[in-house]
Design an enzyme around this catalytic site. Structure first.
Site, PDB file in Angstrom:
ATOM      1  N   SER A 237      -0.743   2.854  -9.686  1.00  0.00           N
ATOM      2  CA  SER A 237      -1.665   2.995  -8.559  1.00  0.00           C
ATOM      3  C   SER A 237      -3.119   2.805  -8.977  1.00  0.00           C
ATOM      4  O   SER A 237      -3.909   2.213  -8.230  1.00  0.00           O
ATOM      5  CB  SER A 237      -1.484   4.363  -7.909  1.00  0.00           C
ATOM      6  OG  SER A 237      -0.150   4.563  -7.507  1.00  0.00           O
ATOM      7  N   HIS A 295      -6.881   7.156  -8.865  1.00  0.00           N
ATOM      8  CA  HIS A 295      -7.128   6.216  -7.769  1.00  0.00           C
ATOM      9  C   HIS A 295      -8.623   5.932  -7.625  1.00  0.00           C
ATOM     10  O   HIS A 295      -9.038   4.776  -7.487  1.00  0.00           O
ATOM     11  CB  HIS A 295      -6.595   6.802  -6.463  1.00  0.00           C
ATOM     12  CG  HIS A 295      -5.107   6.813  -6.373  1.00  0.00           C
ATOM     13  ND1 HIS A 295      -4.437   7.082  -5.208  1.00  0.00           N
ATOM     14  CD2 HIS A 295      -4.145   6.604  -7.312  1.00  0.00           C
ATOM     15  CE1 HIS A 295      -3.136   7.027  -5.415  1.00  0.00           C
ATOM     16  NE2 HIS A 295      -2.933   6.747  -6.695  1.00  0.00           N
TER      17      HIS A 295
END
Length: 339
Positions: A237, A295
């Site tokens: 991610s 992230h």
């Protein structure tokens, strides 16, 4: 009597059962256990060792991040040089192969030919990320092997409380324990692959993607050490957020949609703002379902790279390429003289 006395003595010196205390990685400052995300593997049997001096644990990951990023971009520059040199030869080889195919009788139903046809119909970006997706699928299969669980948790999950700090920063980028987690990440990577490779090129994209995985994990390390919320993280991610942020920054007016709600569309710029806001709130409030620090670190790196990093790093690769070119030229001259 002797036998009974011997048994009694043996029983009297039996060791008391060891009291199992909760690990620091499983509990918060108040002692309440953290809720484990379904995206990470169960780590009840894994022992982590938080350092008594947590800031020192970031020194090695910092040097690894800087060194790996430099090696990634240097290797990408050399890779691009070699690709350009071999492009002319590949062009003539392609002409020869097409001529041979035209005079050879074609086999109907040839599986290899169908695979080549499918491969040639892919875009440059899709061909580039195919290897990344294959590596993620392979590592996902390794998670299903029970005898490899400890090894996978040790090397394929990143955690600043673990004894192994550096290699998991890269290996965890290719690691997914949940099928849904892997499918979602690979779908996003496949969807943005053509755009990001058109913007950066194949070689520069690979350097950015691998560096983004390490950099996002380092940001996660910093957040975990600062808050004391230790725990394993894994997944692509962080690197994919870099790809998404880079594309949304370069093409802010592009239209995006959610796979399950294709009727609702929004601009790439607004999507990036919403994602950054959500990850910022999640990092501050300590949400545990995602690694919001990774992230956020990946997204900020993607924005920075397409805005400033391309000019600072990739545009200044010429000295390294010249050194590599001289090494190649001098090596061929020496080889020719020895003959």
């Amino acid at each position: 009597r002797r036998f009974n006395v011997f048994i009694q003595q043996k029983r009297g010196f039996r060791k008391a059962p060891r009291k199992v205390e909760p690990r620091r990685s499983d509990t918060g400052p108040s002692g309440a256990p953290y809720k484990r995300s379904v995206l990470i593997p169960p780590v009840e049997e894994t022992v982590f060792y938080p350092s008594p001096y947590p800031i020192r644990t970031l020194i090695k990951p910092l040097f690894f991040t800087v060194g790996f990023t430099g090696c990634a971009f240097g290797s990408a520059a050399i890779w691009q040089y070699e690709s350009l040199k071999s492009r002319v030869q590949s062009y003539f080889d392609g002409i020869k192969a097409d001529w041979l195919d035209s005079i050879k009788p074609q086999k109907e139903g040839d599986f290899r030919k169908e695979i080549n046809k499918w491969w040639n119909n892919l875009s440059d970006g899709q061909r580039t990320v195919t290897g990344i997706i294959a590596a993620n699928v392979f590592v996902f299969c390794l998670w299903r092997v029970p005898s490899l669980q400890r090894t996978m948790i040790r090397y394929f999950t990143s955690n600043p409380a673990s004894k192994v700090l550096c290699s998991p920063m890269l290996l965890s980028t290719f690691s997914h324990f949940s099928l849904f987690h892997m499918a979602a990440n690979m779908y996003v990577l496949w969807s943005f692959s053509s755009s990001i490779v058109n913007i950066l090129g194949q070689e520069q994209f690979m350097a950015v993607y691998l560096s983004a995985g390490v950099i996002s994990n380092f940001v996660s390390y910093v957040c975990k050490v600062a808050t004391g919320r230790y725990g394993p993280s894994l997944g692509a991610s962080g690197a994919i957020m870099t790809v998404l942020a880079a594309v949304c920054t370069k093409i802010p007016e592009g239209r995006l949609a959610i796979i399950f709600l294709p009727m609702f569309t929004f601009t790439a710029g607004n999507a990036l703002k919403a994602i950054i806001a959500m990850d910022t709130v999640g990092m501050i409030l300590g949400w545990k379902f995602f690694d919001h620090a990774a992230h956020l670190g990946g997204a900020l790196f993607g924005i920075w790279y397409v805005t400033y990093g391309h000019e600072l790093i990739w545009k200044n690769r010429e000295p390294l390429v010249k050194i590599w070119h001289e090494m190649r030229t001098n090596g061929r001259k020496k080889g020719g003289g020895s003959k």
